[in-house]
Design a protein around this motif. Structure first.
Motif, PDB file in Angstrom:
ATOM      1  N   HIS A   9      37.940  45.085  33.210  1.00  0.00           N
ATOM      2  CA  HIS A   9      38.660  45.571  34.389  1.00  0.00           C
ATOM      3  C   HIS A   9      37.729  46.136  35.461  1.00  0.00           C
ATOM      4  CE1 HIS A   9      38.469  49.219  31.820  1.00  0.00           C
ATOM      5  NE2 HIS A   9      38.451  49.892  32.950  1.00  0.00           N
ATOM      6  N   HIS A  10      36.438  46.285  35.154  1.00  0.00           N
ATOM      7  CA  HIS A  10      35.463  46.687  36.178  1.00  0.00           C
ATOM      8  C   HIS A  10      34.582  45.524  36.628  1.00  0.00           C
ATOM      9  CE1 HIS A  10      36.159  50.943  36.634  1.00  0.00           C
ATOM     10  NE2 HIS A  10      36.150  51.119  35.329  1.00  0.00           N
ATOM     11  N   ASN A  11      34.399  44.546  35.753  1.00  0.00           N
ATOM     12  CA  ASN A  11      33.582  43.378  36.090  1.00  0.00           C
ATOM     13  C   ASN A  11      34.229  42.147  35.469  1.00  0.00           C
ATOM     14  OD1 ASN A  11      31.065  44.512  37.417  1.00  0.00           O
ATOM     15  ND2 ASN A  11      31.146  45.719  35.536  1.00  0.00           N
TER      16      ASN A  11
ATOM     17  N   TYR B 210      41.997  34.794  31.361  1.00  0.00           N
ATOM     18  CA  TYR B 210      42.867  35.950  31.585  1.00  0.00           C
ATOM     19  C   TYR B 210      42.550  36.651  32.907  1.00  0.00           C
ATOM     20  CZ  TYR B 210      43.606  35.234  26.589  1.00  0.00           C
ATOM     21  OH  TYR B 210      43.892  34.686  25.366  1.00  0.00           O
ATOM     22  N   LYS B 211      41.984  35.904  33.853  1.00  0.00           N
ATOM     23  CA  LYS B 211      41.552  36.527  35.106  1.00  0.00           C
ATOM     24  C   LYS B 211      42.716  37.141  35.883  1.00  0.00           C
ATOM     25  CE  LYS B 211      41.612  32.272  37.900  1.00  0.00           C
ATOM     26  NZ  LYS B 211      40.797  31.404  38.783  1.00  0.00           N
ATOM     27  N   THR B 212      43.916  36.560  35.773  1.00  0.00           N
ATOM     28  CA  THR B 212      45.072  37.120  36.489  1.00  0.00           C
ATOM     29  C   THR B 212      45.453  38.471  35.915  1.00  0.00           C
ATOM     30  OG1 THR B 212      45.906  34.913  36.986  1.00  0.00           O
ATOM     31  CG2 THR B 212      47.474  36.734  37.146  1.00  0.00           C
ATOM     32  N   GLU B 213      45.522  38.565  34.595  1.00  0.00           N
ATOM     33  CA  GLU B 213      45.854  39.830  33.953  1.00  0.00           C
ATOM     34  C   GLU B 213      44.819  40.901  34.290  1.00  0.00           C
ATOM     35  OE1 GLU B 213      45.729  36.877  32.638  1.00  0.00           O
ATOM     36  OE2 GLU B 213      47.393  36.505  31.241  1.00  0.00           O
ATOM     37  N   ILE B 214      43.539  40.508  34.233  1.00  0.00           N
ATOM     38  CA  ILE B 214      42.457  41.447  34.549  1.00  0.00           C
ATOM     39  C   ILE B 214      42.569  41.905  35.999  1.00  0.00           C
ATOM     40  CG2 ILE B 214      39.957  41.686  34.794  1.00  0.00           C
ATOM     41  CD1 ILE B 214      39.699  39.583  32.521  1.00  0.00           C
TER      42      ILE B 214
ATOM     43  N   VAL C 104      39.116  40.007  42.520  1.00  0.00           N
ATOM     44  CA  VAL C 104      40.501  40.467  42.382  1.00  0.00           C
ATOM     45  C   VAL C 104      41.350  39.928  43.525  1.00  0.00           C
ATOM     46  CG1 VAL C 104      42.005  42.499  42.426  1.00  0.00           C
ATOM     47  CG2 VAL C 104      39.887  42.546  41.093  1.00  0.00           C
ATOM     48  N   LEU C 105      40.822  40.034  44.734  1.00  0.00           N
ATOM     49  CA  LEU C 105      41.572  39.588  45.905  1.00  0.00           C
ATOM     50  C   LEU C 105      41.599  38.065  46.020  1.00  0.00           C
ATOM     51  CD1 LEU C 105      40.368  42.234  48.506  1.00  0.00           C
ATOM     52  CD2 LEU C 105      42.429  42.238  47.106  1.00  0.00           C
ATOM     53  N   GLU C 106      40.695  37.410  45.320  1.00  0.00           N
ATOM     54  CA  GLU C 106      40.719  35.947  45.285  1.00  0.00           C
ATOM     55  C   GLU C 106      41.734  35.434  44.256  1.00  0.00           C
ATOM     56  OE1 GLU C 106      36.719  34.965  44.403  1.00  0.00           O
ATOM     57  OE2 GLU C 106      35.936  35.670  46.327  1.00  0.00           O
ATOM     58  N   THR C 107      42.073  36.301  43.306  1.00  0.00           N
ATOM     59  CA  THR C 107      42.972  35.899  42.218  1.00  0.00           C
ATOM     60  C   THR C 107      44.424  36.211  42.520  1.00  0.00           C
ATOM     61  OG1 THR C 107      41.198  36.279  40.620  1.00  0.00           O
ATOM     62  CG2 THR C 107      43.437  36.162  39.744  1.00  0.00           C
ATOM     63  N   ILE C 108      44.682  37.385  43.115  1.00  0.00           N
ATOM     64  CA  ILE C 108      46.071  37.753  43.425  1.00  0.00           C
ATOM     65  C   ILE C 108      46.247  37.826  44.940  1.00  0.00           C
ATOM     66  CG2 ILE C 108      46.403  39.003  41.269  1.00  0.00           C
ATOM     67  CD1 ILE C 108      45.980  41.600  42.714  1.00  0.00           C
TER      68      ILE C 108
ATOM     69  N   LYS D 112      34.397  38.803  50.906  1.00  0.00           N
ATOM     70  CA  LYS D 112      35.442  37.861  50.497  1.00  0.00           C
ATOM     71  C   LYS D 112      35.443  36.697  51.475  1.00  0.00           C
ATOM     72  CE  LYS D 112      40.383  37.716  49.514  1.00  0.00           C
ATOM     73  NZ  LYS D 112      40.809  36.701  50.419  1.00  0.00           N
ATOM     74  N   PRO D 113      35.557  35.459  50.959  1.00  0.00           N
ATOM     75  CA  PRO D 113      35.498  34.309  51.860  1.00  0.00           C
ATOM     76  C   PRO D 113      36.611  34.314  52.884  1.00  0.00           C
ATOM     77  CG  PRO D 113      35.230  33.633  49.572  1.00  0.00           C
ATOM     78  CD  PRO D 113      35.635  35.064  49.556  1.00  0.00           C
ATOM     79  N   PHE D 114      36.251  34.110  54.119  1.00  0.00           N
ATOM     80  CA  PHE D 114      37.216  33.957  55.195  1.00  0.00           C
ATOM     81  C   PHE D 114      36.871  32.696  55.967  1.00  0.00           C
ATOM     82  CE2 PHE D 114      39.236  38.103  55.145  1.00  0.00           C
ATOM     83  CZ  PHE D 114      38.294  38.917  54.566  1.00  0.00           C
ATOM     84  N   SER D 115      37.794  32.250  56.775  1.00  0.00           N
ATOM     85  CA  SER D 115      37.481  31.120  57.643  1.00  0.00           C
ATOM     86  C   SER D 115      36.557  31.588  58.751  1.00  0.00           C
ATOM     87  CB  SER D 115      38.774  30.566  58.253  1.00  0.00           C
ATOM     88  OG  SER D 115      39.419  31.558  59.009  1.00  0.00           O
TER      89      SER D 115
END
Length: 670
Positions: A220-222, A233-237, A267-271, A324-327
């Motif tokens: 949950h930290h890395n 389980y990346k979504t749950e994490i 985290v922001l790339e997953t949810i 975080k990737p942006f356009s």
């Protein structure tokens, strides 16, 4: 489990064995009934009867469940007298959740503690993260909200393992925390040789908890690597990581010492947080916690709307700082004019940025331009350079923009990394327009490898000429070149610092010590009379490596370095001289002052060593210190260093863990 996971698991198991009082399988941390309930999380065939049977085998638990479901909090029309009925009325999920909460609370919290690690504070954090994780999962339509609730409840279980069964406890760790600036995770590894996430992972493995819960506890930290068996389980994490982050920024951390929490870009790339109504979520969680407050007697903060605003602002900052990737505007094939790229041929920002701003003004005939750089620690944009130099009068300096106050098109510029035009027709109350007394400005992101370095600002506040949309694609390549120049300058500066810094301790290296002392001895001779040089040598350092391993030896060096750093005044000098030896140079001091400083260093290292006695297998961490005071007999700094070295060896011969000064003068401290 992949080979990578197996290798990592063996390493953390070995570290866990060295810090725990007993084998983890013998630790009575969580009741066996709770383990059975937790395993139901992973059982697709679990039915109401299974849950009822487990609860009914524990009479005390059954009685508390019935008492709770019949309380005013649930407002059921008829009194419930059987567990099976309670499960039927309230639902499998609610009753199991309540049962797990009660079991863990009774085992972990009710024993009471007046130590630095506040268990009730910790329990509040776990409940909050669990509840928020479940609410987020529901909002995102994740299929198993119960799973992430349980993962949120247990995510920091490693801290309880360390507090309850560590040779040195988590309370000892909190007491040892200084102002080193390191993250909690880094400090844990330095103190215990293992982090709370790794210890929690070992616990989950030993008790054979579901892999999904194991993944949340461990990562949950890395986030796990793509090749790890836990990557699925990346979504749950991500859900629990996000809930943990929101809890922290509201002051609901697991311990009062928790350092700045970091929201991983993964985290922001997953949810998709745009799917979340944060204000509504926080209100729902407050209601969840209100139901448990009567039973647990936990006071929770309010002001939901204010917190929602804080959460959004912090997320925006994290998106910028985490890259975080942006356009972004495509730079391929575009070449800025030579008059604008020429100023970049330098490694000094104080040289090339003002010259670039001047060139931009000449090329596009703007009235004024400003380069805003990002200060991530203070969370603001700072007007670092401007042209002409007269455009920012003293009344406007320093000109800073709080990140939490950024909105509208400027926020679009930062988040989507595209150039924008902001004017009063669109944003009449924009504070930047008002503060700079203009009706319109352009904001262009300054990028390197799609990472935001700053914002280029320009306006026509005097001439009132309109800002044309067609200017934006022309300025973007210039900002891109400026980003490259800023990145190169930063890299050069880092490389320069790297050549001056000892990699392990982050103190100055011997080369810098030599340069510093050379400069002092070449200066005004009158200033030498108040100079003191000290040698600090770790006692019996070889035993740290031989009996505890080289990692423990490295940790000992880092601890001494952190203590030296925290107790040294600005203007004095500290560095690693080599091996287990450190050297300090004090200016504007006398015999009493030098001895007092050395004694603070010695006693604090001794105190920290006693705390970490078990961590270092009974080997105490102490130092011997030799101090030389300036004398006219010293013709060179090397003479003073040699005298301090001799004094240090004398301290060793006299029994270690002491201070010897040369010449031997009365200090008033002995």
């Amino acid at each position: 489990m992949t080979d990578e996971d197996k290798d990592n698991t063996e390493l953390i198991k070995k570290a866990a064995r060295s810090i725990l009082k007993d084998e983890i399988k013998h630790l009575q941390l969580v009741p066996s009934v709770a383990i059975k309930l937790l395993k139901l999380t992973n059982d697709d065939n679990a039915r109401i009867e299974h849950l009822s049977l487990i609860i009914e085998t524990e009479p005390v638990l059954a009685a508390k469940i019935l008492k709770q479901v019949n309380s005013a909090a649930y407002a059921l029309p008829n009194k419930i007298t059987s567990i099976n009925r309670a499960v039927t009325m309230l639902g499998f999920s609610t009753v199991r959740q309540l049962a797990i909460n009660l079991l863990l609370y009774n085992k972990l919290i009710q024993r009471g503690s007046k130590r630095a690690f506040d268990l009730l504070f910790f329990w509040q954090h776990c409940l909050y993260v669990a509840s928020l994780s479940r609410r987020i999962a529901v909002a995102l339509k994740y299929p198993d909200p119960d799973l992430v609730y349980t993962g949120g409840l247990l995510h920091d279980i490693g801290k309880i393992v360390l507090e309850t069964y560590g040779r040195v406890t988590y309370s000892d760790f909190i007491h040892s925390m200084g102002k080193s600036g390191h993250s909690t995770i880094e400090e844990e590894r330095r103190f215990f040789g293992i982090t709370h996430t790794e210890m929690g992972h070992v616990f989950c493995l030993e008790w054979q908890l579901p892999p999904s819960i194991m993944a949340i506890v461990a990562f949950h930290h890395n986030q796990p690597t793509e090749t790890s068996s836990y990557a699925k389980y990346k979504t749950e994490i991500a859900i629990v990581s996000f809930a943990n982050y929101i809890a922290w920024i509201q002051g609901i951390g697991s311990a009062t010492h928790d350092s700045h929490s970091k929201l991983q870009s993964a985290v922001l790339e997953t949810i998709n947080i745009d799917q979340l109504d944060l204000e509504a979520l926080l209100q729902q969680v407050d209601q969840d916690m209100k139901i448990t407050r009567e039973f647990y007697d936990i006071q929770l903060p309010g002001l939901t709307t204010l917190r929602a605003t804080l959460v959004k602002a912090t997320i925006n900052l994290s998106q910028i700082s985490e890259d975080k990737p942006f356009s972004a505007v495509d730079m391929s094939g575009r070449k800025p004019s030579s008059c604008l790229t020429a100023p970049h041929h330098s490694l000094n920002p104080d040289d090339f940025i003002p010259r670039t701003l001047e060139a931009i003004q000449d090329e596009f005939c703007f009235d004024r331009s400003i380069m805003f750089t990002i200060d991530p620690k203070r969370r603001c944009l700072i007007a670092s350079y401007w042209w002409p130099t007269s455009i920012l009068p003293t009344a406007l300096q320093p000109f800073e923009i709080d990140m939490s106050g950024i909105s509208g098109l400027l926020l679009t510029c930062l988040r989507e990394k595209k150039a924008v035009i902001v004017n009063t027709a669109i944003e009449r109350d924009n504070p930047i327009l008002q503060r700079l007394n203009t009706s319109e400005f352009i904001a262009v992101p300054v990028l390197h490898h799609n990472r935001l370095s700053g914002v280029l600002y320009a306006d026509n506040s005097q001439s009132k000429k309109p800002m044309r949309e067609s200017l934006l694609p022309e300025i973007m390549p210039i900002a891109y070149e400026l980003g490259i120049a800023m990145f190169n300058a930063k890299q050069y500066d880092q490389q320069k610092k790297h050549a001056q810094i000892d990699h392990l301790t982050q103190l100055f290296n011997k080369r810098m010590l030599t340069n510093f002392l050379t400069e002092i001895f070449q200066g005004d001779e009158s200033k030498l009379t108040n100079i003191a040089i000290g040698f600090v040598d770790i006692d019996k350092f070889k035993l740290f490596n031989d009996t505890c391993g080289h990692q423990a030896g490295d940790d000992a060096l880092k601890i001494v370095a952190d203590i030296l750093r925290s107790l040294t005044r600005p203007g004095d000098f500290i560095g690693r001289y080599g091996g287990e030896e450190f050297l300090f140079v004090l200016r504007n001091t006398d015999a009493k002052g030098a001895y007092g400083y050395a004694e603070r260093i010695r006693s604090e290292i001794e105190r920290r060593g006693k705390l970490m006695n078990q961590r270092f297998h009974g080997h105490l961490l102490t130092v011997s210190i030799g101090v030389s005071l300036y004398s006219a007999d010293y013709t060179n700094y090397t003479d003073m260093i040699e005298a301090a070295d001799q004094a240090m060896y004398q301290a060793k011969e006299e029994g270690r863990n002491r201070i010897v000064m040369l010449p031997d003068v009365e200090t008033g401290n002995k």
